[in-house]
Design a protein around this motif. Structure first.
Motif, PDB file in Angstrom:
ATOM      1  N   ASP A  39      -9.597  -8.156   7.023  1.00 50.99           N
ATOM      2  CA  ASP A  39      -8.869  -8.704   5.690  1.00 50.99           C
ATOM      3  C   ASP A  39      -9.541 -10.465   5.962  1.00 50.99           C
ATOM      4  OD1 ASP A  39      -7.279  -6.758   6.443  1.00 50.99           O
ATOM      5  OD2 ASP A  39      -5.913  -7.354   5.229  1.00 50.99           O
ATOM      6  N   PHE A  78      -0.602 -10.041  12.942  1.00 52.72           N
ATOM      7  CA  PHE A  78      -1.956  -9.900  13.220  1.00 52.72           C
ATOM      8  C   PHE A  78      -2.538 -11.591  13.222  1.00 52.72           C
ATOM      9  CE2 PHE A  78      -6.033  -7.712  12.014  1.00 52.72           C
ATOM     10  CZ  PHE A  78      -5.892  -6.407  12.492  1.00 52.72           C
ATOM     11  N   SER A 123       2.623  -7.115   8.779  1.00 58.12           N
ATOM     12  CA  SER A 123       2.490  -5.643   8.171  1.00 58.12           C
ATOM     13  C   SER A 123       3.676  -4.818   8.780  1.00 58.12           C
ATOM     14  CB  SER A 123       0.953  -5.210   8.702  1.00 58.12           C
ATOM     15  OG  SER A 123       1.053  -3.885   8.647  1.00 58.12           O
ATOM     16  N   HIS A 127     -10.014  -3.229  11.501  1.00 58.42           N
ATOM     17  CA  HIS A 127      -8.900  -2.146  11.643  1.00 58.42           C
ATOM     18  C   HIS A 127      -8.980  -1.202  10.423  1.00 58.42           C
ATOM     19  CE1 HIS A 127      -7.377  -5.668   9.126  1.00 58.42           C
ATOM     20  NE2 HIS A 127      -6.598  -4.594   8.515  1.00 58.42           N
ATOM     21  N   ILE A 187      -1.219 -12.262   9.571  1.00 56.98           N
ATOM     22  CA  ILE A 187      -0.846 -11.394   8.333  1.00 56.98           C
ATOM     23  C   ILE A 187       0.254 -10.407   9.180  1.00 56.98           C
ATOM     24  CG2 ILE A 187      -1.394  -9.113   7.260  1.00 56.98           C
ATOM     25  CD1 ILE A 187      -4.364 -10.293   6.824  1.00 56.98           C
ATOM     26  N   THR A 209       2.266  -5.718   3.505  1.00 57.61           N
ATOM     27  CA  THR A 209       1.346  -6.790   4.064  1.00 57.61           C
ATOM     28  C   THR A 209       1.248  -8.146   3.743  1.00 57.61           C
ATOM     29  OG1 THR A 209      -0.808  -6.132   3.053  1.00 57.61           O
ATOM     30  CG2 THR A 209      -0.538  -5.088   5.288  1.00 57.61           C
ATOM     31  N   PHE A 264      -3.071   4.159  13.407  1.00 60.56           N
ATOM     32  CA  PHE A 264      -3.566   2.739  13.240  1.00 60.56           C
ATOM     33  C   PHE A 264      -4.787   2.382  14.068  1.00 60.56           C
ATOM     34  CE2 PHE A 264      -3.856  -1.924  13.301  1.00 60.56           C
ATOM     35  CZ  PHE A 264      -3.885  -2.382  12.154  1.00 60.56           C
ATOM     36  N   TYR A 280       0.492   5.158   0.507  1.00 59.59           N
ATOM     37  CA  TYR A 280      -0.090   6.437   1.127  1.00 59.59           C
ATOM     38  C   TYR A 280       0.471   7.774   0.610  1.00 59.59           C
ATOM     39  CZ  TYR A 280      -2.673   2.966   4.076  1.00 59.59           C
ATOM     40  OH  TYR A 280      -3.258   1.904   4.537  1.00 59.59           O
ATOM     41  N   VAL A 325      -6.648   2.773   8.882  1.00 56.24           N
ATOM     42  CA  VAL A 325      -5.842   3.989   9.405  1.00 56.24           C
ATOM     43  C   VAL A 325      -6.259   5.118   9.062  1.00 56.24           C
ATOM     44  CG1 VAL A 325      -3.770   2.156   8.772  1.00 56.24           C
ATOM     45  CG2 VAL A 325      -4.477   3.794   7.134  1.00 56.24           C
ATOM     46  N   MET A 362      -7.368   4.618   4.979  1.00 54.96           N
ATOM     47  CA  MET A 362      -8.111   3.100   4.756  1.00 54.96           C
ATOM     48  C   MET A 362      -9.301   3.087   5.737  1.00 54.96           C
ATOM     49  SD  MET A 362      -6.413  -0.603   4.247  1.00 54.96           S
ATOM     50  CE  MET A 362      -5.398   0.097   2.801  1.00 54.96           C
ATOM     51  N   ASN A 377       3.159   0.256   3.244  1.00 55.03           N
ATOM     52  CA  ASN A 377       2.830  -0.698   4.226  1.00 55.03           C
ATOM     53  C   ASN A 377       2.801  -2.095   3.216  1.00 55.03           C
ATOM     54  OD1 ASN A 377       0.106  -2.178   5.260  1.00 55.03           O
ATOM     55  ND2 ASN A 377       1.378  -2.134   6.458  1.00 55.03           N
ATOM     56  N   HIS A 388     -11.952  -2.170   8.171  1.00 55.96           N
ATOM     57  CA  HIS A 388     -12.198  -3.544   7.370  1.00 55.96           C
ATOM     58  C   HIS A 388     -11.541  -4.536   8.036  1.00 55.96           C
ATOM     59  CE1 HIS A 388      -8.192  -2.426   6.354  1.00 55.96           C
ATOM     60  NE2 HIS A 388      -7.842  -3.683   5.977  1.00 55.96           N
ATOM     61  N   ARG A 443       3.951   7.061   2.714  1.00 54.31           N
ATOM     62  CA  ARG A 443       4.063   5.911   3.540  1.00 54.31           C
ATOM     63  C   ARG A 443       3.808   4.728   2.877  1.00 54.31           C
ATOM     64  NH1 ARG A 443      -0.031   2.772   6.537  1.00 54.31           N
ATOM     65  NH2 ARG A 443       0.856   1.550   8.041  1.00 54.31           N
ATOM     66  N   ASN A 462       0.987  -1.177  -0.025  1.00 55.22           N
ATOM     67  CA  ASN A 462      -0.041   0.172   0.155  1.00 55.22           C
ATOM     68  C   ASN A 462       0.731   1.329  -0.045  1.00 55.22           C
ATOM     69  OD1 ASN A 462      -2.551  -1.470   0.177  1.00 55.22           O
ATOM     70  ND2 ASN A 462      -1.970  -1.817   2.510  1.00 55.22           N
ATOM     71  N   ARG A 482       0.649 -12.098   3.295  1.00 55.88           N
ATOM     72  CA  ARG A 482      -0.330 -13.012   3.458  1.00 55.88           C
ATOM     73  C   ARG A 482       0.043 -14.258   2.961  1.00 55.88           C
ATOM     74  NH1 ARG A 482      -4.523  -9.017   2.491  1.00 55.88           N
ATOM     75  NH2 ARG A 482      -3.805  -7.395   3.522  1.00 55.88           N
TER      76      ARG A 482
END
Ligand code: MD6
Ligand code: FE
Length: 210
Positions: A130, A175, A142, A184, A140, A205, A151, A119, A186, A125, A203, A128, A201, A117, A207
């Protein structure tokens, strides 16, 4: 089993572990890989099923990549922009994610995808879950790089109380467990300048999607 003797490690909710300053001097290498990946699979703003473009730009690497369009959220083997497979996951990504997961109490973690991601000022964000992965027993991982952001970590309902954590460069959240499906999100990225990422920024993540 989480090692509570690790001073950089905090459990923000059961199964959700924050590790401050967790990547040491790997930051530049990770960011170099992000720019290589983005040269192959460019950052793009995806459309949600309701037809709105997300403010965050995204790309992926690994065997599959997370995408969204009018037909929904899912993982796809090919980048819809190029029609080619997503670039493979750099070794430093995979090795870093495996080590971080182990440090948080999740051994033998082997991610098959990383959603990246990006930003810019004003990106955010919403809350939501995941839940597009097949096995929710897999955590996950991150990694936050560049400018700080707030966050928000809630429970299993979108609107319940949430814990707020300011994530800064090098912070990691792992997570899993009973928090794997927690809501969660941001807050809005504020203007600033980071020596390695400028006004942005990133990020990463990781998975296990399939
Ligand atoms: C972000 N992170 O930090 C957004 N999802 O920019 C996430 O949505 C996220 O940090 C699942 C697990 C960890 C995360
Ligand atoms: Fe998420």
């Amino acid at each position: 089993m989480v090692l509570f003797t690790d001073p950089e490690l905090t459990e923000i909710a059961p199964g959700a572990v924050l590790i401050r300053n967790a990547i040491g001097d790997l930051d530049e290498q990770l960011l170099r890989e992000v720019s290589h990946l983005a040269a192959v699979a460019p950052f793009r703003r995806v459309i949600t099923p309701t037809g709105k473009a997300m403010s965050v730009e995204m790309t992926n690497c690994g065997a599959v990549g997370w995408i969204s369009d009018r037909s929904g959220y899912r993982y796809e083997e090919d980048d819809p922009i190029s029609g080619q497979s997503w670039p493979s996951m750099p070794d430093v990504f995979c090795n870093t994610a495996t080590q971080l997961a182990a440090r948080a109490g999740y051994p033998a973690y082997s991610p098959d995808t990383c959603l990246i991601n990006k930003y810019s000022v004003g990106s955010k964000m919403g809350m939501h879950q995941d839940r597009d992965e097949r096995d929710f027993r897999q955590p996950i991982v991150s990694v936050s790089l560049g400018l700080p952001i707030m966050f928000k970590f809630g429970g299993t309902s979108r609107t319940g109380p949430s814990v707020k954590v300011r994530l800064t460069h090098g912070d990691v959240i792992v997570f899993g467990g009973v928090s794997r499906l927690a809501f969660h999100g941001v807050g809005t990225l504020r203007a600033g300048s980071h020596p390695l990422t400028g006004a942005c920024r990133y990020n990463l993540t990781f998975r296990v999607a399939r």
